[in-house]
Enzyme design. Sequence first.
Site, PDB file in Angstrom:
ATOM      1  N   CYS A  22      28.851 -12.899   1.764  1.00 33.98           N
ATOM      2  CA  CYS A  22      28.490 -13.779   1.250  1.00 33.98           C
ATOM      3  C   CYS A  22      27.191 -14.138   1.069  1.00 33.98           C
ATOM      4  O   CYS A  22      26.454 -14.480   0.149  1.00 33.98           O
ATOM      5  CB  CYS A  22      29.479 -15.064   1.521  1.00 33.98           C
ATOM      6  SG  CYS A  22      31.330 -14.915   1.549  1.00 33.98           S
ATOM      7  N   CYS A  68      26.841 -13.770  13.702  1.00 38.50           N
ATOM      8  CA  CYS A  68      26.718 -15.027  12.768  1.00 38.50           C
ATOM      9  C   CYS A  68      26.200 -14.635  11.598  1.00 38.50           C
ATOM     10  O   CYS A  68      25.949 -15.442  10.688  1.00 38.50           O
ATOM     11  CB  CYS A  68      26.065 -16.231  13.559  1.00 38.50           C
ATOM     12  SG  CYS A  68      24.223 -15.922  13.680  1.00 38.50           S
ATOM     13  N   CYS A  82      22.182  -3.536  20.727  1.00 38.86           N
ATOM     14  CA  CYS A  82      22.565  -4.728  21.684  1.00 38.86           C
ATOM     15  C   CYS A  82      21.673  -5.143  22.643  1.00 38.86           C
ATOM     16  O   CYS A  82      21.037  -4.551  23.325  1.00 38.86           O
ATOM     17  CB  CYS A  82      23.754  -4.125  22.363  1.00 38.86           C
ATOM     18  SG  CYS A  82      24.788  -5.415  23.479  1.00 38.86           S
ATOM     19  N   CYS A 100      12.926   7.768  14.423  1.00 39.18           N
ATOM     20  CA  CYS A 100      11.554   7.321  14.898  1.00 39.18           C
ATOM     21  C   CYS A 100      11.191   8.563  16.019  1.00 39.18           C
ATOM     22  O   CYS A 100      10.098   8.241  16.406  1.00 39.18           O
ATOM     23  CB  CYS A 100      11.928   6.125  15.996  1.00 39.18           C
ATOM     24  SG  CYS A 100      13.456   6.224  17.134  1.00 39.18           S
ATOM     25  N   HIS A 146      14.991   4.153  21.258  1.00 35.73           N
ATOM     26  CA  HIS A 146      13.949   3.991  19.973  1.00 35.73           C
ATOM     27  C   HIS A 146      12.301   4.465  20.580  1.00 35.73           C
ATOM     28  O   HIS A 146      12.298   4.398  21.635  1.00 35.73           O
ATOM     29  CB  HIS A 146      13.863   2.489  19.656  1.00 35.73           C
ATOM     30  CG  HIS A 146      13.019   2.438  18.527  1.00 35.73           C
ATOM     31  ND1 HIS A 146      13.366   3.088  17.310  1.00 35.73           N
ATOM     32  CD2 HIS A 146      11.855   1.582  18.264  1.00 35.73           C
ATOM     33  CE1 HIS A 146      12.258   2.638  16.351  1.00 35.73           C
ATOM     34  NE2 HIS A 146      11.371   1.856  16.983  1.00 35.73           N
TER      35      HIS A 146
END
Length: 475
Positions: A19, A37, A88, A161, A426
């Site tokens: 949305c 969220c 995370c 990377c 990374h």
Amino acid sequence: MSHFCDTWDGVSLFSSICCSFPLMCRSNKSPWVCLTCSSVHCGRYVNGHAKKHYEDAQIPMTNHKKTEKQDKVQHTVCMDCSSYSTYCYRCDDFVVNDTKLGLVQKVREHLQNLENSAFTSDRHRKRKLLENSSLNSKLLKVNGSTTALCATGLRNLGNTCFMNAILQSLSSLVEEFRKTLCALWQGSQTAFSPESLFYVVWKIMPNFRGYQQQDAHEFMRYLLDHLHLELQGGFNGVSRSVILQENSSLSASNKCCINGASTVVTAIFGGILQNEVNCLICGTESRKFDPFLDLSLDIPSQFRNKRTKNQENGPMCTLRDCLRSFTDLEELDETELYMCHKCKKKQKSTKKFWIQKLPKVLCLHLKRFHWTAYLRNKVDTYVEFPLRGLDMKCYLLEPENSGPESCLYDLAAVVVHHGSGVGSGHYTAYAAHEGRWFHFNDSTVTLTDEETVVKAKAYILFYVERQAKSGSDKL
């Protein structure tokens, strides 16, 4: 490997993300979308708002009565809107698995569709705006005057990377490599996409095909070895003899040859080791000369508990400790018995390395990954390293034949691995250019300072031989 927790509501997430994406940060650099969220924040190398969002989300949990579901570990997983990799913050590592319904991949596809539609709808107008904003964003205030950043990032093509960090450090096969390195310091665009080079890497280096995370050091060695092989045969009509003439300043006896040949790769990175092995039974000594393009150094076990520069417990591990461990006399264990030609059988022996010839660019690889019975663990120890005046004279076979300045090296670049495992995490790089230090995080390039560089947990260090006399301190 990190995993999603049971409390992560993938279904409602996908609905909310499809949305809208509420933008919570004014910066448009390194955007990360929260997969809980769907709010968008900048990454830790910009203003760190994505990490702050995770930290703020933990506070309300301590002020309210927790339900049984809330008692479970809360993992805040976010996705890089540029490379689509997931991370995370609680595990402090990249996430490689998906939900049972494959919702993470659906989010990736949705982001790609949004990006494609945005480009096709108004491509020319956005390109012009991007170029203008890019030029303005690369004007910085240094000592009260405006100056150009003059550096360009490399886009992450999907867990690439490891490649970007090495390319951004080397900035010193052949044709695509040249194009990429030239683009790094033009500063005329926000980010250069090294797709052509990446596809060449896929073609000639099958080990690096796909989009899995790879070891930056392993990639660097493959890259240098293949460059060396290509240069032996010549490229773009330039014969190997012409290439070697450019490095004719090196005497024949002083050249580092690999596979019987010398190229610009060996002229820059090539050094020579002397390997001495002594039989402990009869005293017979065996000497062998080995060329090298880099030195892989162990981090001594007595320092492995010290993880930060300012941590108080235990002594500080220095680069000199690692070099000393590499060159110190070592007794070989039972699995490495030496075949003594005088005793005519395998015997206990000692081994010692000397450096017979130092390279122009000294590449030092700190061995941060080691195998246990089942896993490849990371050694997260902080190793102190000098920015200037690394003195290599005491490790030479014949130090008396070296000049006072020929053994001093100054730091040019650092590759850093972030995360816990070689198959995840990374890579970023710090590189010096025209007296200034830059931090390369894939497509994001920022000006940084020496204090930040020396705090890095180095994985690969590139030192350049000092040419002019200086009053810098030695290591």
